[in-house]
Design a protein around this motif. Sequence first.
Motif, PDB file in Angstrom:
ATOM      1  N   CYS A  34      35.776  34.595  15.144  1.00  0.00           N
ATOM      2  CA  CYS A  34      36.676  35.710  15.402  1.00  0.00           C
ATOM      3  C   CYS A  34      36.953  36.429  14.096  1.00  0.00           C
ATOM      4  O   CYS A  34      37.159  35.788  13.047  1.00  0.00           O
ATOM      5  CB  CYS A  34      37.986  35.189  16.016  1.00  0.00           C
ATOM      6  SG  CYS A  34      39.226  36.476  16.329  1.00  0.00           S
ATOM      7  N   TYR A 186      26.273  41.218  20.217  1.00  0.00           N
ATOM      8  CA  TYR A 186      26.965  42.399  19.698  1.00  0.00           C
ATOM      9  C   TYR A 186      26.550  43.664  20.435  1.00  0.00           C
ATOM     10  O   TYR A 186      25.474  43.760  21.010  1.00  0.00           O
ATOM     11  CB  TYR A 186      26.707  42.569  18.203  1.00  0.00           C
ATOM     12  CG  TYR A 186      25.323  43.076  17.845  1.00  0.00           C
ATOM     13  CD1 TYR A 186      25.029  44.437  17.806  1.00  0.00           C
ATOM     14  CD2 TYR A 186      24.284  42.193  17.542  1.00  0.00           C
ATOM     15  CE1 TYR A 186      23.765  44.905  17.487  1.00  0.00           C
ATOM     16  CE2 TYR A 186      23.016  42.649  17.220  1.00  0.00           C
ATOM     17  CZ  TYR A 186      22.756  44.005  17.199  1.00  0.00           C
ATOM     18  OH  TYR A 186      21.491  44.479  16.885  1.00  0.00           O
ATOM     19  N   THR A 203      35.248  41.457  15.958  1.00  0.00           N
ATOM     20  CA  THR A 203      35.043  40.880  17.284  1.00  0.00           C
ATOM     21  C   THR A 203      36.073  41.482  18.238  1.00  0.00           C
ATOM     22  O   THR A 203      37.113  41.999  17.822  1.00  0.00           O
ATOM     23  CB  THR A 203      35.169  39.346  17.284  1.00  0.00           C
ATOM     24  OG1 THR A 203      36.493  38.978  16.869  1.00  0.00           O
ATOM     25  CG2 THR A 203      34.135  38.716  16.359  1.00  0.00           C
ATOM     26  N   GLY A 226      34.649  36.517  20.775  1.00  0.00           N
ATOM     27  CA  GLY A 226      33.404  36.223  20.082  1.00  0.00           C
ATOM     28  C   GLY A 226      32.351  37.294  20.173  1.00  0.00           C
ATOM     29  O   GLY A 226      31.278  37.158  19.570  1.00  0.00           O
ATOM     30  N   TRP A 228      30.847  40.752  19.148  1.00  0.00           N
ATOM     31  CA  TRP A 228      30.983  41.610  17.981  1.00  0.00           C
ATOM     32  C   TRP A 228      30.747  43.071  18.334  1.00  0.00           C
ATOM     33  O   TRP A 228      29.889  43.392  19.163  1.00  0.00           O
ATOM     34  CB  TRP A 228      29.990  41.203  16.890  1.00  0.00           C
ATOM     35  CG  TRP A 228      30.342  39.912  16.215  1.00  0.00           C
ATOM     36  CD1 TRP A 228      30.059  38.651  16.662  1.00  0.00           C
ATOM     37  CD2 TRP A 228      31.033  39.754  14.977  1.00  0.00           C
ATOM     38  NE1 TRP A 228      30.537  37.722  15.768  1.00  0.00           N
ATOM     39  CE2 TRP A 228      31.131  38.368  14.726  1.00  0.00           C
ATOM     40  CE3 TRP A 228      31.569  40.649  14.041  1.00  0.00           C
ATOM     41  CZ2 TRP A 228      31.755  37.855  13.590  1.00  0.00           C
ATOM     42  CZ3 TRP A 228      32.178  40.142  12.906  1.00  0.00           C
ATOM     43  CH2 TRP A 228      32.282  38.764  12.691  1.00  0.00           C
TER      44      TRP A 228
END
Length: 387
Positions: A34, A186, A203, A226, A228
Amino acid sequence: RNNGHISDEGWCDVENDPNAAGPCDLRYCRLPDCFCSKDGTHIPGFLDVRSVPQMILLTFDGPVNFENWELFSQTLFKGNRRNPNNCPIKATFFVPNSYTNYQYVQKLWNNGHEVAVQSVTYRSPEIWWSKNATIEDWFDEMVGQANILNRFASVRMEEIRGMRVPFLRVGWNRQFLMMKEFGFVYDSSMVAPFSNTPLWPYTLDYKMPHTCTGMQQNCPSRSYSGLWELVINQLEFGDYTCSMIDNCPVYLNGDDIYRMLTHNFKRHYLSNRAPFGLYFHALWFKKTEYLNAFLKFLDDLKKFPDVYFVTNQQAIQWMRHPIASNQLHQIESWNCKPKKLEPHELACQIANTCKLRSRVLQQDRYFHTCKECPAQYPWIRNEFGLD
């Protein structure tokens, strides 16, 4: 979920969503899983700025094919441009399916570049949103393209972990629910309002440290732990700001481009060294003076002992475990050991050229791959009811 749909309550009205993510809480948000800060500008690990490597995130949107292959293979990534650790510079390619040559994608991946997803169809925003895309539609577009990259370019599924939405039209909570379900690491689609101190990636455990930039951005309101966001910091040139270099004023000449790149690099390097993102469509380089200005800029950066061209995933790996520039040899993913490839993962010298019928598009298309030709042109499983 209800019949394959998520309730739209609080969906568009981010500020009034009763289930909205809360503000950054450093008591509970800890690396490596995080990262947040109140204004988005803080350096991971609280490192001294002088010890932070300046990461350059060079990314390309759009198909990889004969129109840009020489630019990638013979000009930008020939192997002669290297980072301070003597490893070749790397980039991230957000690849859609339409008009992509998968032999070329496989070669880029073989050479250590990151291959990420930019949808199967690359449909226009008007078509996409008028159809009220569901989570399943997002899955078909993004996971569908990951499967195509895996099947026809041999890119390992575990390495396909990033995505960028076509036209940067972020898809509210549904997009990010899909990403969590599939295992994407991500997104890199959100454009932050211009800030003189650039934002670091973060995050989505907590509320974003910036607002959405108008109707083109439909940001998520809820928490996605978690996951991104490699936020897009806008470039500045005089009174103008632009997200992708292609969106900068068209009247700029080569000298203007060089000054713009240099100015914005200094905005990052001389402040908090947030990753400096350079976002392109390859067509931009067709203008010779733009290409020459960019190459001149690259040559300038070779003089810096702490400037690295890395992929998006390499940037995240550094942020998860931030260390000083003089210790970068400890990050295995930043070295340049040749990728260990199985025989079937090696790109071929001569691709199969497949003439395929698209049932949905009602036309023939050519498809290039080192694998066997498929029976029909790869497309999404559910073309919004048009199948």
